[in-house]
Design a protein around this motif. Structure first.
Motif, short mmCIF file in Angstrom:
data_model
loop_
_atom_site.label_atom_id
_atom_site.label_comp_id
_atom_site.label_asym_id
_atom_site.label_seq_id
_atom_site.Cartn_x
_atom_site.Cartn_y
_atom_site.Cartn_z
N MET A 1 -22.95 -51.44 12.41
CA MET A 1 -23.53 -50.86 13.62
C MET A 1 -22.87 -51.33 14.92
SD MET A 1 -27.58 -51.12 12.58
CE MET A 1 -28.09 -50.27 14.07
N VAL A 2 -21.72 -51.96 14.83
CA VAL A 2 -21.00 -52.36 16.04
C VAL A 2 -19.55 -51.89 15.91
CG1 VAL A 2 -22.47 -54.37 16.43
CG2 VAL A 2 -20.35 -54.63 15.13
N THR A 3 -18.80 -52.04 16.96
CA THR A 3 -17.37 -51.77 16.93
C THR A 3 -16.64 -52.99 16.40
OG1 THR A 3 -17.49 -50.20 18.75
CG2 THR A 3 -15.34 -51.19 18.30
N ASP A 4 -15.82 -52.78 15.39
CA ASP A 4 -15.11 -53.91 14.78
C ASP A 4 -13.65 -53.53 14.54
OD1 ASP A 4 -14.78 -56.45 13.81
OD2 ASP A 4 -16.55 -56.37 12.51
N ILE A 5 -12.87 -54.53 14.09
CA ILE A 5 -11.42 -54.35 14.01
C ILE A 5 -10.92 -54.85 12.66
CG2 ILE A 5 -9.21 -55.15 14.95
CD1 ILE A 5 -10.55 -55.30 17.68
N VAL B 1 3.45 -48.40 12.53
CA VAL B 1 2.46 -48.63 11.47
C VAL B 1 1.63 -47.37 11.29
CG1 VAL B 1 0.43 -49.94 10.79
CG2 VAL B 1 2.38 -51.11 11.80
N THR B 2 1.39 -47.01 10.05
CA THR B 2 0.50 -45.90 9.69
C THR B 2 -0.63 -46.46 8.84
OG1 THR B 2 2.39 -44.38 9.69
CG2 THR B 2 0.34 -43.62 8.65
N LEU C 1 -6.57 -51.98 13.79
CA LEU C 1 -7.26 -50.69 13.72
C LEU C 1 -8.70 -50.90 14.17
CD1 LEU C 1 -7.27 -47.67 12.83
CD2 LEU C 1 -8.09 -48.47 10.60
N LYS C 2 -9.10 -50.19 15.24
CA LYS C 2 -10.46 -50.33 15.75
C LYS C 2 -11.33 -49.23 15.14
CE LYS C 2 -11.76 -48.93 19.85
NZ LYS C 2 -11.99 -48.77 21.29
N ILE C 3 -12.54 -49.64 14.70
CA ILE C 3 -13.51 -48.70 14.13
C ILE C 3 -14.76 -48.75 15.00
CG2 ILE C 3 -14.80 -48.05 12.08
CD1 ILE C 3 -12.82 -49.64 10.42
N ASP C 4 -15.08 -47.62 15.65
CA ASP C 4 -16.26 -47.56 16.52
C ASP C 4 -17.49 -47.27 15.68
OD1 ASP C 4 -14.83 -47.97 18.90
OD2 ASP C 4 -14.24 -45.86 18.95
N ASP D 1 -4.61 -41.39 14.63
CA ASP D 1 -5.04 -42.19 15.79
C ASP D 1 -5.92 -41.36 16.71
OD1 ASP D 1 -5.30 -44.16 17.68
OD2 ASP D 1 -3.32 -43.82 18.58
N GLY D 2 -7.10 -41.94 17.08
CA GLY D 2 -8.00 -41.30 18.03
C GLY D 2 -8.95 -40.30 17.43
N THR D 3 -9.02 -40.20 16.10
CA THR D 3 -9.93 -39.26 15.46
C THR D 3 -10.90 -40.01 14.56
OG1 THR D 3 -8.44 -38.89 13.58
CG2 THR D 3 -8.18 -37.45 15.49
N ASP D 4 -12.09 -39.41 14.40
CA ASP D 4 -13.09 -39.93 13.47
C ASP D 4 -13.37 -41.42 13.72
OD1 ASP D 4 -14.95 -39.67 11.49
OD2 ASP D 4 -13.53 -40.01 9.85
N ARG D 5 -13.51 -41.78 15.02
CA ARG D 5 -13.88 -43.14 15.44
C ARG D 5 -12.83 -44.20 15.11
NH1 ARG D 5 -19.46 -44.32 12.84
NH2 ARG D 5 -18.42 -43.37 11.08
N TYR D 6 -11.60 -43.77 14.77
CA TYR D 6 -10.54 -44.74 14.51
C TYR D 6 -9.54 -44.73 15.68
CZ TYR D 6 -12.14 -44.74 9.64
OH TYR D 6 -12.88 -44.85 8.51
N THR D 7 -9.11 -45.94 16.08
CA THR D 7 -8.14 -46.07 17.17
C THR D 7 -7.11 -47.12 16.79
OG1 THR D 7 -9.87 -45.53 18.78
CG2 THR D 7 -7.84 -46.53 19.63
N TYR D 8 -5.81 -46.75 16.96
CA TYR D 8 -4.74 -47.74 16.77
C TYR D 8 -4.64 -48.58 18.05
CZ TYR D 8 -2.91 -45.01 12.76
OH TYR D 8 -2.75 -44.37 11.57
N LEU D 9 -5.06 -49.84 17.97
CA LEU D 9 -4.98 -50.69 19.16
C LEU D 9 -3.53 -51.10 19.42
CD1 LEU D 9 -8.14 -52.97 19.00
CD2 LEU D 9 -7.77 -50.88 20.28
N ASP D 10 -2.82 -51.50 18.38
CA ASP D 10 -1.41 -51.82 18.47
C ASP D 10 -0.85 -51.70 17.06
OD1 ASP D 10 -2.20 -54.23 17.20
OD2 ASP D 10 -2.51 -55.17 19.15
#
Length: 611
Positions: free
Chosen positions: A144-148, A169-170, A193-196, A180-189
């Motif tokens: 229930m939180v944003t994690d990496i 990196v893929t 990988l950030k998961i909202d 990247d940027g879809t379905d709550r996933y974001t490539y930070l670097d």
């Protein structure tokens, strides 16, 4: 056929045994097999690193050394296109095969010693039906939180960056590529990988694949993470007090300040708070001392956010001088981060109204004295600078001018003429400006060439002068009517005939004086190519000033006039007073005259030139 095969096998065994024997004969210090293994799959890239180049082994910064790598058969390895790349303490496998599994030896040789170490490479087949790697790293996500998620390939990325090799990196979830940027996933670097809004369904296998080109060969390496979602969580601590502030307190007083931290969490948070004095001194004592901190106090909170409050108080029973001007920092230690808050302890301010008022008053007095001094001694200051630093001013000898000033004064038989005026123009001015100050003047009654037309004489000599001294008395200037009737005449018999016709007693407008006045005003006010210095020999009343030409009145109002009659040396003797070069009149004349500089002509202008 059997004998040759047996012979080749024997020669191979002898060569291997010889290489192994060479290791033993070198008597290298053996650091045995590294604890960390390198796991990979066929077709991937693998990187083996030697840990021998370190201060614990030898002083590699001051001792020369070289590194060699040996394969599982004891053969020294070298670059092989598409297969191996040896780069100092790093051995790259660019296209792994199953038979590459084994122990690889790195040997570091110095002029006096050698060291050896083995690194194990394990090449495994992928698990049938799975898209990830056989070996998986375990990481926990908080529900229930944003994690990496952190990709375990950071060592590869750092090494490639040191080579200035670009890579990317893929990420994959299971067999599906993550965009990247879809379905709550974001490539930070490249490595995160950030998961909202983590959910239970995020329990899955995630694979990060690093792609790059090395040694002309395209390759990739992958690692798989098994992500487990935890119901219990705690987030990064939040320091509420102190709030990076400045606190003032009197000497000798009892002082206390609390550190208040909130940890959003479900379950017990793994966090503690500590006080630090300065940069390195931690406050660890919990009982009464010069400075101490009692035990940490905690309490739970359910709304509006579930979490735990942590509190720890810093106590100083008696403030001393060494306690001031120091930062006191509260640190909230947790594996989510170490947020901090600090305060700076300063002594209470004394009553600074009196010293501030005194300082401001002193500055104001100094400012007023400076302004008054400048205006009173402006002429002396400027003349001293010109005399002391002539190199700051442009040399005027090459400007095409022959005279420093053209002297225009009432000529005989002209309005305002008198013997005193003539004596001032022909005797007093040259005595001071030419003899004492070194200026070169053009004076009409002294320097005119015989037979030269008046118009030509006036035009040419004003053009050849840097300034024009316009000397006048209270008498009005000549009118334009008389000038127009005589402007084309030179110094011939015409004026004598006119004078004889009128009886020789009347004073007429002088042609030369009118031409000098008109030319000077035109060049000063319209062309702005000539600076005119007004020299006033007598006091001028408002009524007399009203009879002056408008151009003269405008110039007198704009730049002022140098007033001879104000010279204290004049006294009651009028224009016949002996000249004193140190008087204010002559200082003002020198101030307005051209500067006799020594600097060559340059496009740049210094600020002092405006003086």
């Amino acid at each position: 056929m059997t004998q040759p095969s047996a012979l080749r096998s024997l020669l191979f065994l002898l060569s291997v045994s010889g290489i192994c024997a060479s290791f033993e004969h070198e008597n290298c210090k053996n650091y045995d097999l590294q604890f960390d293994r390198v796991f990979s799959v066929p077709g991937d890239v693998a990187m083996l690193n030697s840990t021998l180049v370190s201060p614990e082994v030898f002083n590699f910064t001051s001792v020369s050394y070289n590194i060699s790598w040996y394969d599982v058969e004891g053969q020294e390895m070298s670059d092989q296109s598409g297969r191996f790349l040896v780069s100092g303490g790093t051995l790259w496998f660019l296209d792994l095969k199953m038979e590459d599994s084994g122990d690889y030896v790195s040997i570091v040789r110095t002029p006096s010693k050698c060291f050896r170490q083995a690194t194990k490479l394990v090449v495994e087949l992928p698990v049938p039906g799975e898209c990830g790697r056989p070996r998986k790293a375990l990481q926990t996500l908080t529900n229930m939180v944003t994690d990496i998620l952190n990709c375990p390939l950071k060592d590869y990325i750092s090494k490639l960056n040191s080579y200035n090799v670009s890579s990317h990196v893929t990420w994959y979830r299971g067999c599906k590529r993550i965009v990247d940027g879809t379905d709550r996933y974001t490539y930070l670097d490249k490595a995160r990988l950030k998961i909202d809004g983590v959910e239970r369904k995020n329990n899955s296998f995630y694979t990060c694949t690093l792609s790059f080109t090395l040694g002309g060969t395209q390759g990739s390496v992958s690692e798989t993470i098994e992500a487990l979602v935890s119901e219990k969580y705690f987030l990064a601590p939040q320091v509420h007090e102190p709030a990076n502030e400045i606190i003032k307190a009197p000497f000798g007083s009892n002082f206390s300040k609390r550190c208040l931290v909130f940890v959003p969490c479900v379950g017990k948070p793994y966090a503690d708070i500590f006080w630090r004095k300065g940069d390195i001194s931690y406050v660890l004592k919990t009982t009464s001392d010069q400075i101490y901190s009692p035990k940490q106090r905690t309490w739970n909170q359910e709304v509006p956010i579930t979490g735990v409050w942590l509190e720890r108080v810093l106590m100083i029973p008696e403030l001393r001088e060494e306690d001031f001007n120091i930062n006191y920092t509260c640190l909230a230690l947790s594996f989510r981060g170490i947020p901090t808050g600090y305060f700076t302890l300063l002594p209470e301010d004394p009553n600074i109204i009196v010293p501030i008022g005194s300082a401001l008053g002193g500055v104001m007095v100094l400012f007023i004295v400076s302004i008054v001094t400048y205006y009173v001694f402006k002429l002396d200051i400027v003349l001293w600078v010109r005399r002391t630093f002539p190199v700051l001013y442009t040399n005027t000898d090459c400007d095409g001018k022959s005279f420093d000033a053209y002297v225009a004064y009432p000529q005989p038989c002209a309005l305002g003429f008198s013997k005193q005026v003539e004596a001032f123009a022909l005797c007093t001015l040259p005595q001071v400006l030419e003899k004492a100050c070194g200026y070169k003047l053009f004076i009409a009654g002294r320097d005119c060439m015989p037979g030269t037309a008046v118009v030509d004489s006036v035009e040419d000599n004003i053009q050849a002068s840097r300034r024009l001294l316009l000397i006048y008395t209270a008498a009005p200037f000549p009118s334009k009517r008389h000038a127009s009737s005589t402007s084309s005449n030179n110094n011939n018999n015409d004026d004598d005939d006119d004078s004889s016709k009128s009886g020789g007693e009347d004073v007429y407008s002088d042609t030369r004086q009118q031409l000098e006045y008109v030319t000077a005003m035109h060049r000063a006010l319209l062309e702005r190519s000539l600076k005119v210095i007004l020299v006033e020999l007598e006091p001028i009343s408002p009524a007399q000033l009203a009879l002056f030409p408008e151009s003269v009145r405008h110039l007198r109002k704009k730049q002022g006039a140098v007033r001879w009659w104000k010279n204290p040396s004049v006294g009651t003797s009028g224009l016949d007073a002996s000249p004193s070069p140190s008087s204010r009149f002559w200082k003002e004349m020198r101030y307005r005259m051209p500067v006799r500089g020594k600097r060559g002509t340059y496009p740049e202008k210094t600020a002092l030139l405006t003086l």
